[in-house]
Write a protein that holds these residues in place. Sequence first.
Motif, PDB file in Angstrom:
ATOM      1  N   ALA A  42       0.869  -1.179   0.000  1.00 45.78           N
ATOM      2  CA  ALA A  42       0.000   0.000   0.000  1.00 45.78           C
ATOM      3  C   ALA A  42       0.904   1.228   0.000  1.00 45.78           C
ATOM      4  O   ALA A  42       2.051   1.166   0.446  1.00 45.78           O
ATOM      5  CB  ALA A  42      -0.908   0.021   1.220  1.00 45.78           C
ATOM      6  N   ALA A  43       0.384   2.346  -0.488  1.00 42.21           N
ATOM      7  CA  ALA A  43       1.147   3.601  -0.483  1.00 42.21           C
ATOM      8  C   ALA A  43       0.290   4.697   0.139  1.00 42.21           C
ATOM      9  O   ALA A  43      -0.897   4.811  -0.162  1.00 42.21           O
ATOM     10  CB  ALA A  43       1.567   3.994  -1.887  1.00 42.21           C
ATOM     11  N   LEU A  44       0.925   5.478   1.012  1.00 39.57           N
ATOM     12  CA  LEU A  44       0.245   6.582   1.692  1.00 39.57           C
ATOM     13  C   LEU A  44       1.031   7.871   1.508  1.00 39.57           C
ATOM     14  O   LEU A  44       2.251   7.873   1.588  1.00 39.57           O
ATOM     15  CB  LEU A  44       0.132   6.303   3.193  1.00 39.57           C
ATOM     16  CG  LEU A  44      -0.608   5.055   3.633  1.00 39.57           C
ATOM     17  CD1 LEU A  44      -0.509   4.905   5.145  1.00 39.57           C
ATOM     18  CD2 LEU A  44      -2.050   5.114   3.206  1.00 39.57           C
ATOM     19  N   ARG A  45       0.308   8.971   1.271  1.00 35.46           N
ATOM     20  CA  ARG A  45       0.926  10.299   1.267  1.00 35.46           C
ATOM     21  C   ARG A  45       0.652  10.899   2.641  1.00 35.46           C
ATOM     22  O   ARG A  45      -0.489  11.134   3.011  1.00 35.46           O
ATOM     23  CB  ARG A  45       0.338  11.196   0.182  1.00 35.46           C
ATOM     24  CG  ARG A  45       1.022  12.560   0.107  1.00 35.46           C
ATOM     25  CD  ARG A  45       0.428  13.461  -0.973  1.00 35.46           C
ATOM     26  NE  ARG A  45       0.108  12.779  -2.199  1.00 35.46           N
ATOM     27  CZ  ARG A  45       0.973  12.476  -3.182  1.00 35.46           C
ATOM     28  NH1 ARG A  45       2.244  12.817  -3.039  1.00 35.46           N
ATOM     29  NH2 ARG A  45       0.585  11.853  -4.265  1.00 35.46           N
ATOM     30  N   HIS A  46       1.708  11.100   3.393  1.00 36.35           N
ATOM     31  CA  HIS A  46       1.579  11.635   4.742  1.00 36.35           C
ATOM     32  C   HIS A  46       1.238  13.129   4.670  1.00 36.35           C
ATOM     33  O   HIS A  46       1.460  13.769   3.643  1.00 36.35           O
ATOM     34  CB  HIS A  46       2.879  11.408   5.507  1.00 36.35           C
ATOM     35  CG  HIS A  46       3.063   9.955   5.866  1.00 36.35           C
ATOM     36  ND1 HIS A  46       3.430   9.547   7.106  1.00 36.35           N
ATOM     37  CD2 HIS A  46       2.900   8.813   5.139  1.00 36.35           C
ATOM     38  CE1 HIS A  46       3.484   8.238   7.148  1.00 36.35           C
ATOM     39  NE2 HIS A  46       3.180   7.758   5.962  1.00 36.35           N
ATOM     40  N   PRO A  47       0.690  13.693   5.737  1.00 36.41           N
ATOM     41  CA  PRO A  47       0.289  15.104   5.720  1.00 36.41           C
ATOM     42  C   PRO A  47       1.410  16.074   5.326  1.00 36.41           C
ATOM     43  O   PRO A  47       1.133  17.143   4.790  1.00 36.41           O
ATOM     44  CB  PRO A  47      -0.176  15.358   7.161  1.00 36.41           C
ATOM     45  CG  PRO A  47      -0.667  14.024   7.615  1.00 36.41           C
ATOM     46  CD  PRO A  47       0.287  13.036   6.984  1.00 36.41           C
ATOM     47  N   ALA A  50       5.185  13.620   2.060  1.00 41.52           N
ATOM     48  CA  ALA A  50       6.040  12.471   1.754  1.00 41.52           C
ATOM     49  C   ALA A  50       5.195  11.250   1.449  1.00 41.52           C
ATOM     50  O   ALA A  50       4.134  11.041   2.047  1.00 41.52           O
ATOM     51  CB  ALA A  50       6.960  12.167   2.935  1.00 41.52           C
ATOM     52  N   VAL A  51       5.641  10.440   0.489  1.00 41.79           N
ATOM     53  CA  VAL A  51       4.937   9.214   0.124  1.00 41.79           C
ATOM     54  C   VAL A  51       5.707   8.026   0.669  1.00 41.79           C
ATOM     55  O   VAL A  51       6.911   7.910   0.450  1.00 41.79           O
ATOM     56  CB  VAL A  51       4.759   9.091  -1.400  1.00 41.79           C
ATOM     57  CG1 VAL A  51       4.127   7.760  -1.766  1.00 41.79           C
ATOM     58  CG2 VAL A  51       3.929  10.251  -1.939  1.00 41.79           C
ATOM     59  N   TYR A  52       4.994   7.163   1.385  1.00 43.58           N
ATOM     60  CA  TYR A  52       5.579   5.952   1.945  1.00 43.58           C
ATOM     61  C   TYR A  52       4.873   4.748   1.334  1.00 43.58           C
ATOM     62  O   TYR A  52       3.640   4.732   1.256  1.00 43.58           O
ATOM     63  CB  TYR A  52       5.393   5.893   3.463  1.00 43.58           C
ATOM     64  CG  TYR A  52       6.263   6.854   4.223  1.00 43.58           C
ATOM     65  CD1 TYR A  52       7.371   6.405   4.898  1.00 43.58           C
ATOM     66  CD2 TYR A  52       5.962   8.209   4.271  1.00 43.58           C
ATOM     67  CE1 TYR A  52       8.183   7.283   5.620  1.00 43.58           C
ATOM     68  CE2 TYR A  52       6.743   9.080   4.981  1.00 43.58           C
ATOM     69  CZ  TYR A  52       7.864   8.619   5.647  1.00 43.58           C
ATOM     70  OH  TYR A  52       8.638   9.497   6.347  1.00 43.58           O
ATOM     71  N   GLU A  53       5.650   3.760   0.916  1.00 41.06           N
ATOM     72  CA  GLU A  53       5.085   2.495   0.471  1.00 41.06           C
ATOM     73  C   GLU A  53       5.336   1.497   1.595  1.00 41.06           C
ATOM     74  O   GLU A  53       6.462   1.355   2.069  1.00 41.06           O
ATOM     75  CB  GLU A  53       5.748   2.005  -0.807  1.00 41.06           C
ATOM     76  CG  GLU A  53       5.166   0.683  -1.260  1.00 41.06           C
ATOM     77  CD  GLU A  53       5.805   0.144  -2.517  1.00 41.06           C
ATOM     78  OE1 GLU A  53       5.083  -0.428  -3.330  1.00 41.06           O
ATOM     79  OE2 GLU A  53       7.033   0.299  -2.679  1.00 41.06           O
ATOM     80  N   TYR A  54       4.285   0.833   2.020  1.00 41.72           N
ATOM     81  CA  TYR A  54       4.386  -0.154   3.089  1.00 41.72           C
ATOM     82  C   TYR A  54       4.207  -1.528   2.472  1.00 41.72           C
ATOM     83  O   TYR A  54       3.346  -1.735   1.612  1.00 41.72           O
ATOM     84  CB  TYR A  54       3.318   0.098   4.149  1.00 41.72           C
ATOM     85  CG  TYR A  54       3.511   1.408   4.861  1.00 41.72           C
ATOM     86  CD1 TYR A  54       4.384   1.501   5.930  1.00 41.72           C
ATOM     87  CD2 TYR A  54       2.853   2.562   4.451  1.00 41.72           C
ATOM     88  CE1 TYR A  54       4.596   2.705   6.584  1.00 41.72           C
ATOM     89  CE2 TYR A  54       3.052   3.762   5.088  1.00 41.72           C
ATOM     90  CZ  TYR A  54       3.914   3.831   6.159  1.00 41.72           C
ATOM     91  OH  TYR A  54       4.131   5.027   6.788  1.00 41.72           O
ATOM     92  N   VAL A  55       5.047  -2.480   2.910  1.00 42.80           N
ATOM     93  CA  VAL A  55       5.044  -3.825   2.357  1.00 42.80           C
ATOM     94  C   VAL A  55       4.976  -4.823   3.510  1.00 42.80           C
ATOM     95  O   VAL A  55       5.698  -4.683   4.495  1.00 42.80           O
ATOM     96  CB  VAL A  55       6.346  -4.088   1.549  1.00 42.80           C
ATOM     97  CG1 VAL A  55       6.333  -5.473   0.945  1.00 42.80           C
ATOM     98  CG2 VAL A  55       6.538  -3.025   0.484  1.00 42.80           C
ATOM     99  N   SER A  56       4.109  -5.808   3.374  1.00 36.23           N
ATOM    100  CA  SER A  56       4.083  -6.897   4.359  1.00 36.23           C
ATOM    101  C   SER A  56       4.259  -8.211   3.616  1.00 36.23           C
ATOM    102  O   SER A  56       4.030  -8.299   2.417  1.00 36.23           O
ATOM    103  CB  SER A  56       2.773  -6.904   5.142  1.00 36.23           C
ATOM    104  OG  SER A  56       1.682  -7.244   4.314  1.00 36.23           O
TER     105      SER A  56
END
Length: 57
Positions: A42-47, A50-56
Amino acid sequence: MTITSVVVRRRVADLDAVVARGEAAGAEVVAAPADTPNGRRAALRHPDGAVYEYVSG
């Protein structure tokens, strides 16, 4: 050269929980959690933008 964006990848144990916490904190879901050949992502744009991609997995 101008850098227009940077994506940070983080491995997490519980992707759905991380996405839920991010949304509660004001992050925008850029890519909803989805299974891929390389794990669930999943990818989130923080307030702060910055864009973070999270991987599990």
